[in-house]
Design a protein around this motif. Structure first.
Motif, PDB file in Angstrom:
ATOM      1  N   ILE A 315       0.847  -1.201   0.000  1.00 50.04           N
ATOM      2  CA  ILE A 315       0.000   0.000   0.000  1.00 50.04           C
ATOM      3  C   ILE A 315       0.883   1.251   0.000  1.00 50.04           C
ATOM      4  N   PHE A 316       1.928   1.232   0.814  1.00 45.77           N
ATOM      5  CA  PHE A 316       2.844   2.371   0.898  1.00 45.77           C
ATOM      6  C   PHE A 316       3.542   2.602  -0.449  1.00 45.77           C
ATOM      7  N   GLN A 317       3.945   1.519  -1.091  1.00 44.25           N
ATOM      8  CA  GLN A 317       4.601   1.638  -2.395  1.00 44.25           C
ATOM      9  C   GLN A 317       3.689   2.313  -3.414  1.00 44.25           C
ATOM     10  N   LYS A 318       2.453   1.876  -3.439  1.00 42.31           N
ATOM     11  CA  LYS A 318       1.499   2.431  -4.413  1.00 42.31           C
ATOM     12  C   LYS A 318       1.271   3.910  -4.176  1.00 42.31           C
ATOM     13  N   GLU A 319       1.207   4.314  -2.909  1.00 42.19           N
ATOM     14  CA  GLU A 319       1.015   5.734  -2.610  1.00 42.19           C
ATOM     15  C   GLU A 319       2.226   6.553  -3.028  1.00 42.19           C
ATOM     16  N   CYS A 320       3.427   5.994  -2.796  1.00 40.98           N
ATOM     17  CA  CYS A 320       4.652   6.708  -3.169  1.00 40.98           C
ATOM     18  C   CYS A 320       4.755   6.878  -4.685  1.00 40.98           C
ATOM     19  N   LYS A 321       4.303   5.879  -5.448  1.00 42.64           N
ATOM     20  CA  LYS A 321       4.378   5.946  -6.907  1.00 42.64           C
ATOM     21  C   LYS A 321       3.448   7.004  -7.492  1.00 42.64           C
ATOM     22  N   ARG A 322       2.476   7.435  -6.709  1.00 43.16           N
ATOM     23  CA  ARG A 322       1.529   8.436  -7.199  1.00 43.16           C
ATOM     24  C   ARG A 322       2.128   9.845  -7.152  1.00 43.16           C
ATOM     25  N   GLY A 323       3.325   9.994  -6.592  1.00 43.81           N
ATOM     26  CA  GLY A 323       3.998  11.289  -6.570  1.00 43.81           C
ATOM     27  C   GLY A 323       3.292  12.323  -5.712  1.00 43.81           C
ATOM     28  N   LYS A 324       2.681  11.879  -4.610  1.00 44.54           N
ATOM     29  CA  LYS A 324       1.911  12.780  -3.761  1.00 44.54           C
ATOM     30  C   LYS A 324       2.792  13.382  -2.665  1.00 44.54           C
ATOM     31  N   ASP A 325       2.357  14.518  -2.141  1.00 43.03           N
ATOM     32  CA  ASP A 325       3.023  15.105  -0.983  1.00 43.03           C
ATOM     33  C   ASP A 325       2.563  14.381   0.275  1.00 43.03           C
ATOM     34  N   TRP A 326       3.333  14.570   1.362  1.00 46.43           N
ATOM     35  CA  TRP A 326       3.028  13.831   2.596  1.00 46.43           C
ATOM     36  C   TRP A 326       1.675  14.200   3.202  1.00 46.43           C
ATOM     37  N   ASP A 327       1.224  15.414   2.962  1.00 45.66           N
ATOM     38  CA  ASP A 327      -0.042  15.829   3.581  1.00 45.66           C
ATOM     39  C   ASP A 327      -1.248  15.622   2.665  1.00 45.66           C
ATOM     40  N   ASP A 328      -1.044  15.016   1.475  1.00 41.27           N
ATOM     41  CA  ASP A 328      -2.171  14.698   0.586  1.00 41.27           C
ATOM     42  C   ASP A 328      -2.948  13.510   1.121  1.00 41.27           C
ATOM     43  N   ASP A 329      -4.252  13.499   0.841  1.00 38.96           N
ATOM     44  CA  ASP A 329      -5.092  12.377   1.278  1.00 38.96           C
ATOM     45  C   ASP A 329      -4.679  11.100   0.561  1.00 38.96           C
ATOM     46  N   ILE A 330      -4.806   9.978   1.258  1.00 38.14           N
ATOM     47  CA  ILE A 330      -4.505   8.684   0.663  1.00 38.14           C
ATOM     48  C   ILE A 330      -5.599   8.313  -0.331  1.00 38.14           C
ATOM     49  N   ASP A 331      -5.225   7.586  -1.368  1.00 39.90           N
ATOM     50  CA  ASP A 331      -6.183   7.140  -2.377  1.00 39.90           C
ATOM     51  C   ASP A 331      -7.291   6.315  -1.708  1.00 39.90           C
ATOM     52  N   PRO A 332      -8.555   6.531  -2.048  1.00 38.90           N
ATOM     53  CA  PRO A 332      -9.669   5.815  -1.397  1.00 38.90           C
ATOM     54  C   PRO A 332      -9.534   4.293  -1.443  1.00 38.90           C
ATOM     55  N   VAL A 333      -9.062   3.754  -2.576  1.00 41.43           N
ATOM     56  CA  VAL A 333      -8.898   2.305  -2.692  1.00 41.43           C
ATOM     57  C   VAL A 333      -7.832   1.815  -1.705  1.00 41.43           C
ATOM     58  N   ASN A 334      -6.700   2.522  -1.675  1.00 41.50           N
ATOM     59  CA  ASN A 334      -5.630   2.146  -0.749  1.00 41.50           C
ATOM     60  C   ASN A 334      -6.041   2.362   0.701  1.00 41.50           C
ATOM     61  N   SER A 335      -6.851   3.375   0.929  1.00 43.17           N
ATOM     62  CA  SER A 335      -7.342   3.634   2.286  1.00 43.17           C
ATOM     63  C   SER A 335      -8.167   2.456   2.794  1.00 43.17           C
ATOM     64  N   GLN A 336      -9.021   1.911   1.934  1.00 48.89           N
ATOM     65  CA  GLN A 336      -9.850   0.774   2.332  1.00 48.89           C
ATOM     66  C   GLN A 336      -8.978  -0.465   2.554  1.00 48.89           C
ATOM     67  N   LYS A 337      -7.975  -0.645   1.683  1.00 48.75           N
ATOM     68  CA  LYS A 337      -7.068  -1.783   1.860  1.00 48.75           C
ATOM     69  C   LYS A 337      -6.330  -1.673   3.197  1.00 48.75           C
ATOM     70  N   TRP A 338      -5.935  -0.449   3.560  1.00 47.30           N
ATOM     71  CA  TRP A 338      -5.230  -0.237   4.825  1.00 47.30           C
ATOM     72  C   TRP A 338      -6.130  -0.574   6.019  1.00 47.30           C
ATOM     73  N   LYS A 339      -7.364  -0.135   5.967  1.00 47.10           N
ATOM     74  CA  LYS A 339      -8.305  -0.413   7.053  1.00 47.10           C
ATOM     75  C   LYS A 339      -8.560  -1.919   7.181  1.00 47.10           C
ATOM     76  N   THR A 340      -8.658  -2.580   6.032  1.00 49.15           N
ATOM     77  CA  THR A 340      -8.861  -4.035   6.053  1.00 49.15           C
ATOM     78  C   THR A 340      -7.646  -4.733   6.665  1.00 49.15           C
ATOM     79  N   TRP A 341      -6.465  -4.280   6.298  1.00 55.78           N
ATOM     80  CA  TRP A 341      -5.225  -4.862   6.832  1.00 55.78           C
ATOM     81  C   TRP A 341      -5.180  -4.712   8.358  1.00 55.78           C
ATOM     82  N   LEU A 342      -5.547  -3.534   8.849  1.00 57.44           N
ATOM     83  CA  LEU A 342      -5.545  -3.310  10.297  1.00 57.44           C
ATOM     84  C   LEU A 342      -6.559  -4.204  11.006  1.00 57.44           C
ATOM     85  N   MET A 343      -7.723  -4.394  10.377  1.00 56.38           N
ATOM     86  CA  MET A 343      -8.751  -5.237  10.990  1.00 56.38           C
ATOM     87  C   MET A 343      -8.317  -6.694  11.053  1.00 56.38           C
TER      88      MET A 343
END
Length: 406
Positions: A315-343
């Motif tokens: 998930i972190f790799q995919k966010e980094c490849k998007r060329g976003k700044d640190w304070d940009d919102d995470i992609d909704p798809v990756n956000s859901q994957k992250w929440k699922t991983w935590l659960m």
């Protein structure tokens, strides 16, 4: 060796001539410590007891007034503080800061690290899984059992108040032993341990000597045997051998109550010290970072130390490849994957792996094979190894040896 201990030099890079007198640094750090101790009477009392214990056990000695002033470069004052391990809140330890810098240098910078004599962690754990009866022990204060010759003790000085009273007259002490925090200490301590095995190899069985050289990870001993009797004898022999080098092997635990019963209560691990071995269940112990349920003889995982991070890395790799700044919102798809991983993460605590690779009672093994599998994609790779054994009755047993992903 002298007085039942090994005496090893501190391996300086060339000489101590480049060490400036850093009394001011040590005094300033002590004043800072004093402010903290003044706010916590219980901590102050523990600290006083800790310093006094170092002196009572001969780990530290007072420097007489006529010895205070040494030639330039032959004295160094170590700042000190206390640390508390999060998993051992009751254990109080005073640590000397060998990395503290003054005028661009430190004691650690002036000393050679020495050869890495620490056994491979994976190797120790794999050997711990070989046989059905497991025992585990610990060398009490391993570094502190290796002495420093008089000629090098003045670079291990430290300041403390008279009678431990904050703000009182400063007194000078020096350590007589190698220190936790000294870059050279692990090598010296491991050398002394191996030298003990070498010096007394004629008095003990080869497998005991071999165990000293292969089954210790720094001060932790992990061994596996075929029977309770062998485990008991190994415990006795190892303790006798290490005692000859000035080491005390203690905190014993095992997956067999009979083995634990053979150990004096004062030398048992804390969790089994007061157990009723006829009725109580054996506890979960920590074995080199793993959680070992000694009653069921299974390895388990606690989520705060677990290695289940591959999905999070992806998930972190995919966010980094998007060329976003640190304070940009995470992609909704990756956000859901992250929440699922935590659960799903707490479910890992249900995973159990037998410590012993071979099921007890699986006798007359006629064939052993290692099977390795690997796979990779653009995102990650994974490898896994299994042990496959077959006995005289053509029965087959397979066990997970180890796996890795990245």
């Amino acid at each position: 060796m002298k007085d039942g201990h090994y005496y090893l030099d501190i391996p300086f890079t060339d000489s101590t001539s480049r060490l400036p007198n850093n009394w001011k640094l040590a005094e300033r750090r002590l004043q800072s410590l004093g402010k903290r101790l003044a706010k916590d009477k219980e901590l102050h009392q523990k600290y006083k007891q800790g310093i006094q214990e170092l002196i009572d056990k001969g780990y530290a000695e007072r420097v007489s007034q006529d010895q205070i002033n040494q030639p330039e470069g032959y004295e160094w004052y170590l700042p000190h503080h206390n640390v508390v391990h999060p998993d051992k809140p009751d254990k109080f330890r005073i640590v000397f800061d060998c990395a503290a810098e003054y005028e661009g240098t430190s004691l650690n910078k002036q000393v050679l690290q020495g050869p890495d004599l620490t056994n491979n962690l994976i190797g120790v754990l794999l050997r711990f899984r070989e046989k059905p009866v497991a025992i585990m022990g610990d060398i009490e204060g391993m570094f502190l059992q290796v002495k420093v010759p008089n000629k090098h003790r003045d670079v291990l000085r430290f300041l403390w108040w008279k009678d431990g009273q904050i703000g009182a007259e400063l007194e000078v002490f020096r350590m007589t032993v190698h220190l936790f925090g000294g870059v050279w200490s692990p090598s010296c301590a491991s050398f002394a341990l191996r030298r003990t095995a070498e010096d007394y190899m004629q008095d003990f069985a080869p497998k005991v000597i071999d165990s000293v050289n292969k089954d210790f990870y720094v001060d932790d001993y992990l061994g596996s045997m075929d029977s309770d009797d062998e485990a008991e004898q190994t415990k006795v022999s190892l303790s006798e051998l290490l005692f000859k080098g000035g080491f005390h092997l203690t905190k014993w635990s095992s997956n067999r109550k009979k083995v634990i019963q053979s150990v004096p209560p004062e030398d048992r691990a804390k969790k089994v010290k007061n157990l009723d071995l006829d009725r109580d269940t054996l506890p979960v112990e920590r074995a080199l970072g793993t959680h070992w349920d000694t009653e069921t003889d299974m390895f388990g995982i606690k989520i705060h130390v677990c290695p289940y991070v591959l999905q999070a890395k992806k998930i972190f790799q995919k966010e980094c490849k998007r060329g976003k700044d640190w304070d940009d919102d995470i992609d909704p798809v990756n956000s859901q994957k992250w929440k699922t991983w935590l659960m799903e993460l707490p479910e890992l605590e249900k995973l159990k792996v037998p410590r012993c690779l071979i099921t007890e009672g699986f006798c007359e093994v006629t064939q052993r094979q290692l099977h390795h599998f690997g796979d990779a994609s653009e995102d990650a790779y994974g490898v896994v190894s299994y042990l496959r054994i077959e006995n005289a009755e053509k029965k087959v047993h397979c066990a997970l040896v180890m796996a890795k992903s990245s």
